[in-house]
Design a protein around this motif. Structure first.
Motif, PDB file in Angstrom:
ATOM      1  N   ARG A  96       0.829  -1.211   0.000  1.00 29.01           N
ATOM      2  CA  ARG A  96       0.000   0.000   0.000  1.00 29.01           C
ATOM      3  C   ARG A  96       0.865   1.263   0.000  1.00 29.01           C
ATOM      4  NH1 ARG A  96      -2.910  -0.539   5.012  1.00 29.01           N
ATOM      5  NH2 ARG A  96      -4.010  -2.217   3.972  1.00 29.01           N
ATOM      6  N   ARG A  97       1.877   1.279   0.840  1.00 24.50           N
ATOM      7  CA  ARG A  97       2.768   2.451   0.897  1.00 24.50           C
ATOM      8  C   ARG A  97       3.537   2.622  -0.412  1.00 24.50           C
ATOM      9  NH1 ARG A  97       4.350   5.139   5.505  1.00 24.50           N
ATOM     10  NH2 ARG A  97       3.356   4.536   7.455  1.00 24.50           N
ATOM     11  N   LEU A  98       4.028   1.530  -0.962  1.00 20.44           N
ATOM     12  CA  LEU A  98       4.786   1.628  -2.202  1.00 20.44           C
ATOM     13  C   LEU A  98       3.886   2.078  -3.345  1.00 20.44           C
ATOM     14  CD1 LEU A  98       7.450   1.272  -3.675  1.00 20.44           C
ATOM     15  CD2 LEU A  98       6.852  -1.140  -4.033  1.00 20.44           C
ATOM     16  N   ARG A  99       2.652   1.639  -3.343  1.00 21.11           N
ATOM     17  CA  ARG A  99       1.720   2.036  -4.403  1.00 21.11           C
ATOM     18  C   ARG A  99       1.578   3.559  -4.466  1.00 21.11           C
ATOM     19  NH1 ARG A  99      -3.112  -0.550  -2.845  1.00 21.11           N
ATOM     20  NH2 ARG A  99      -2.332  -2.478  -3.736  1.00 21.11           N
ATOM     21  N   LEU A 100       1.527   4.198  -3.308  1.00 22.21           N
ATOM     22  CA  LEU A 100       1.408   5.654  -3.276  1.00 22.21           C
ATOM     23  C   LEU A 100       2.685   6.314  -3.794  1.00 22.21           C
ATOM     24  CD1 LEU A 100      -0.186   8.183  -2.548  1.00 22.21           C
ATOM     25  CD2 LEU A 100       0.688   7.983  -0.208  1.00 22.21           C
ATOM     26  N   ARG A 125     -11.513   6.934   4.765  1.00 23.72           N
ATOM     27  CA  ARG A 125     -10.408   6.354   5.545  1.00 23.72           C
ATOM     28  C   ARG A 125      -9.155   6.232   4.687  1.00 23.72           C
ATOM     29  NH1 ARG A 125      -8.834   1.097   6.003  1.00 23.72           N
ATOM     30  NH2 ARG A 125     -10.667   0.457   4.823  1.00 23.72           N
ATOM     31  N   ARG A 126      -9.299   5.832   3.450  1.00 22.28           N
ATOM     32  CA  ARG A 126      -8.151   5.719   2.550  1.00 22.28           C
ATOM     33  C   ARG A 126      -7.541   7.088   2.249  1.00 22.28           C
ATOM     34  NH1 ARG A 126     -12.052   2.316  -0.132  1.00 22.28           N
ATOM     35  NH2 ARG A 126     -11.661   0.122   0.371  1.00 22.28           N
ATOM     36  N   LEU A 127      -8.382   8.102   2.099  1.00 16.69           N
ATOM     37  CA  LEU A 127      -7.868   9.454   1.857  1.00 16.69           C
ATOM     38  C   LEU A 127      -7.039   9.937   3.034  1.00 16.69           C
ATOM     39  CD1 LEU A 127     -11.046  11.163   0.332  1.00 16.69           C
ATOM     40  CD2 LEU A 127      -9.022  10.396  -0.898  1.00 16.69           C
ATOM     41  N   VAL A 128      -7.542   9.718   4.247  1.00 15.86           N
ATOM     42  CA  VAL A 128      -6.807  10.128   5.448  1.00 15.86           C
ATOM     43  C   VAL A 128      -5.479   9.387   5.523  1.00 15.86           C
ATOM     44  CG1 VAL A 128      -6.821  10.071   7.985  1.00 15.86           C
ATOM     45  CG2 VAL A 128      -8.874  10.781   6.729  1.00 15.86           C
ATOM     46  N   TRP A 161      -3.018  10.845   3.000  1.00 18.01           N
ATOM     47  CA  TRP A 161      -2.533  12.155   3.451  1.00 18.01           C
ATOM     48  C   TRP A 161      -1.501  11.969   4.552  1.00 18.01           C
ATOM     49  CZ3 TRP A 161      -6.201  16.509   5.714  1.00 18.01           C
ATOM     50  CH2 TRP A 161      -5.473  17.700   5.803  1.00 18.01           C
ATOM     51  N   ARG A 162      -1.759  11.044   5.459  1.00 23.33           N
ATOM     52  CA  ARG A 162      -0.794  10.769   6.528  1.00 23.33           C
ATOM     53  C   ARG A 162       0.534  10.292   5.946  1.00 23.33           C
ATOM     54  NH1 ARG A 162      -0.337   5.164   9.754  1.00 23.33           N
ATOM     55  NH2 ARG A 162       1.811   5.495  10.413  1.00 23.33           N
ATOM     56  N   TYR A 163       0.476   9.352   4.986  1.00 27.47           N
ATOM     57  CA  TYR A 163       1.707   8.839   4.390  1.00 27.47           C
ATOM     58  C   TYR A 163       2.508   9.963   3.736  1.00 27.47           C
ATOM     59  CZ  TYR A 163       0.023   3.973   4.830  1.00 27.47           C
ATOM     60  OH  TYR A 163      -0.413   2.770   5.304  1.00 27.47           O
ATOM     61  N   ASP A 184       2.019  18.606  14.570  1.00 20.88           N
ATOM     62  CA  ASP A 184       0.626  18.565  15.016  1.00 20.88           C
ATOM     63  C   ASP A 184      -0.290  17.951  13.963  1.00 20.88           C
ATOM     64  OD1 ASP A 184      -1.509  19.366  16.946  1.00 20.88           O
ATOM     65  OD2 ASP A 184      -2.132  20.625  15.269  1.00 20.88           O
ATOM     66  N   LEU A 185      -0.120  18.340  12.707  1.00 19.20           N
ATOM     67  CA  LEU A 185      -0.979  17.803  11.656  1.00 19.20           C
ATOM     68  C   LEU A 185      -0.808  16.307  11.525  1.00 19.20           C
ATOM     69  CD1 LEU A 185      -2.904  17.962   9.284  1.00 19.20           C
ATOM     70  CD2 LEU A 185      -0.975  18.664   7.827  1.00 19.20           C
ATOM     71  N   LEU A 186       0.425  15.832  11.496  1.00 20.37           N
ATOM     72  CA  LEU A 186       0.667  14.397  11.360  1.00 20.37           C
ATOM     73  C   LEU A 186       0.053  13.632  12.521  1.00 20.37           C
ATOM     74  CD1 LEU A 186       1.893  11.956  10.003  1.00 20.37           C
ATOM     75  CD2 LEU A 186       4.087  12.507  11.084  1.00 20.37           C
ATOM     76  N   GLN A 187       0.179  14.151  13.723  1.00 18.63           N
ATOM     77  CA  GLN A 187      -0.384  13.460  14.882  1.00 18.63           C
ATOM     78  C   GLN A 187      -1.905  13.435  14.827  1.00 18.63           C
ATOM     79  OE1 GLN A 187       1.387  11.627  17.073  1.00 18.63           O
ATOM     80  NE2 GLN A 187       3.040  12.143  15.648  1.00 18.63           N
ATOM     81  N   ARG A 188      -2.520  14.509  14.336  1.00 15.00           N
ATOM     82  CA  ARG A 188      -3.990  14.513  14.203  1.00 15.00           C
ATOM     83  C   ARG A 188      -4.444  13.525  13.137  1.00 15.00           C
ATOM     84  NH1 ARG A 188      -5.430  19.634  12.403  1.00 15.00           N
ATOM     85  NH2 ARG A 188      -3.359  20.553  12.610  1.00 15.00           N
ATOM     86  N   LEU A 189      -3.701  13.471  12.031  1.00 11.36           N
ATOM     87  CA  LEU A 189      -4.036  12.495  10.991  1.00 11.36           C
ATOM     88  C   LEU A 189      -3.873  11.076  11.502  1.00 11.36           C
ATOM     89  CD1 LEU A 189      -2.313  14.167   7.901  1.00 11.36           C
ATOM     90  CD2 LEU A 189      -4.771  13.897   8.265  1.00 11.36           C
ATOM     91  N   LEU A 190      -2.824  10.845  12.264  1.00 12.10           N
ATOM     92  CA  LEU A 190      -2.567   9.515  12.801  1.00 12.10           C
ATOM     93  C   LEU A 190      -3.672   9.087  13.762  1.00 12.10           C
ATOM     94  CD1 LEU A 190      -0.722   7.074  13.052  1.00 12.10           C
ATOM     95  CD2 LEU A 190       0.593   8.313  14.773  1.00 12.10           C
ATOM     96  N   ARG A 191      -4.088  10.007  14.637  1.00  9.62           N
ATOM     97  CA  ARG A 191      -5.155   9.667  15.595  1.00  9.62           C
ATOM     98  C   ARG A 191      -6.472   9.394  14.876  1.00  9.62           C
ATOM     99  NH1 ARG A 191      -2.372  13.650  18.751  1.00  9.62           N
ATOM    100  NH2 ARG A 191      -3.731  15.323  17.961  1.00  9.62           N
ATOM    101  N   LEU A 192      -6.753  10.184  13.848  1.00 12.36           N
ATOM    102  CA  LEU A 192      -7.985   9.950  13.096  1.00 12.36           C
ATOM    103  C   LEU A 192      -7.911   8.628  12.341  1.00 12.36           C
ATOM    104  CD1 LEU A 192     -10.732  10.764  12.017  1.00 12.36           C
ATOM    105  CD2 LEU A 192      -9.587  12.180  10.292  1.00 12.36           C
ATOM    106  N   GLN A 193      -6.780   8.356  11.720  1.00 13.93           N
ATOM    107  CA  GLN A 193      -6.641   7.093  11.002  1.00 13.93           C
ATOM    108  C   GLN A 193      -6.792   5.907  11.936  1.00 13.93           C
ATOM    109  OE1 GLN A 193      -2.894   6.445   9.002  1.00 13.93           O
ATOM    110  NE2 GLN A 193      -3.420   4.325   8.534  1.00 13.93           N
ATOM    111  N   GLU A 194      -6.239   5.996  13.134  1.00 16.59           N
ATOM    112  CA  GLU A 194      -6.368   4.907  14.100  1.00 16.59           C
ATOM    113  C   GLU A 194      -7.828   4.682  14.485  1.00 16.59           C
ATOM    114  OE1 GLU A 194      -3.797   6.201  17.208  1.00 16.59           O
ATOM    115  OE2 GLU A 194      -2.012   5.235  16.356  1.00 16.59           O
ATOM    116  N   ALA A 195      -8.553   5.772  14.697  1.00 16.37           N
ATOM    117  CA  ALA A 195      -9.969   5.646  15.060  1.00 16.37           C
ATOM    118  C   ALA A 195     -10.772   5.044  13.915  1.00 16.37           C
ATOM    119  CB  ALA A 195     -10.535   7.015  15.452  1.00 16.37           C
ATOM    120  N   LEU A 196     -10.509   5.502  12.692  1.00 15.04           N
ATOM    121  CA  LEU A 196     -11.200   4.963  11.524  1.00 15.04           C
ATOM    122  C   LEU A 196     -10.830   3.501  11.297  1.00 15.04           C
ATOM    123  CD1 LEU A 196     -10.707   7.995   9.127  1.00 15.04           C
ATOM    124  CD2 LEU A 196     -12.874   7.290  10.152  1.00 15.04           C
TER     125      LEU A 196
END
Length: 258
Positions: free
Chosen positions: A45-49, A177-180, A183-185, A200-212
């Motif tokens: 998934r990471r390499l695909r991006l 969820r995939r968009l978030v 963006w995090r990657y 701050d942005l990366l940490q917010r994206l990470l927390r949201l991705q974890e919840a999703l």
């Protein structure tokens, strides 16, 4: 960010992922452990991006070959991963359900036997093609522009879709969820490693991705259990799972303010 730094991080990240894919498919084929299946899927998934960012250099044939290979890995392991998620949730319950666990483990073995025949190594020739290009000002500027456009697009879509997350179908929730995640990657790619925890942005994206991701895993577990014969799954267990899915809504509503 300076294009040269971004390009260097892109190349280094791509190199690590390609090196991992030189060994992971065979290891997964041989052992098929849940953590390794998950690692393979995340690596692909990471390499695909990253390949998407550099698509202009590879040409349609190379890009198409990689897309076909990566989709083959994902589709081969989808069912195995679903069962792993359901088993992980089940064994974490306060009360063990041995008969149900055995049923899922049996299904998982069957799914794995079917999957391992479809997991193919990344061809060495394709891996060499994906290791290109070597750099240069032209490539660096082009990558920076493409990355910036993609980040802007992801930010726009995430900010647009976050407020209406619970008003759209499940398929659209999965897309969000995939968009978030993407963006995090990309945010990770933009930053040096020593700034990840402080951004701050990366940490917010990470927390949201974890919840999703947590909600998605619960929905997968629910789907797996719902497909089993009724006599196998205790009704109280399904009630507990449904309640846990509902509780994720509060967490997501709090974290979706990116």
């Amino acid at each position: 960010m300076k294009p040269a730094k971004l390009f260097r991080r892109w190349q280094e990240s791509k190199g690590r992922l390609l090196a991992a894919l030189a060994r992971l498919p065979e290891r997964v084929r041989r052992r098929g452990e849940a953590e390794e299946v998950h690692e393979l899927r995340v690596t692909v998934r990471r390499l695909r991006l990253l390949i998407r960012l550099g698509a202009a250099w590879y040409g349609e044939e190379t890009s198409s070959q990689f897309r076909d290979w990566s989709r083959g890995i994902s589709s081969a392991t989808d069912r195995v991963r679903d069962l792993d998620v359901a088993l992980e949730w089940l064994v974490a319950r306060p009360q063990r359900h041995r008969e149900l666990e055995a049923h899922l483990e049996r299904d998982r073995r069957h799914a794995w036997q079917a999957a391992r025949r479809r997991i193919k190594p990344l061809p060495a020739s394709l891996r060499r093609q994906l290791a290109l290009p070597e750099g240069g000002r032209k490539h660096e500027v082009r990558l920076a522009k493409r990355c910036g456009r993609l980040v802007d697009k992801l930010r726009e879509r995430c900010l647009r879709d976050a407020p209406r997350f619970f008003r759209v179908p499940l398929a659209s929730q999965h897309d969000f969820r995939r968009l978030v995640r993407r963006w995090r990657y990309l945010r990770e790619l933009e930053l040096p490693d020593n700034r990840h925890r402080k951004d701050d942005l990366l940490q917010r994206l990470l927390r949201l991705q974890e919840a999703l991701g947590h909600r998605q895993n619960l929905l997968l577990a629910d789907e797996v259990l719902d497909a089993l014969p009724p006599y196998v799954v205790p009704p109280a267990l399904l009630t507990s799972l449904t309640a846990e899915i509902r509780r994720t809504e509060t967490d997501i509503r709090r974290r979706r303010r990116i």
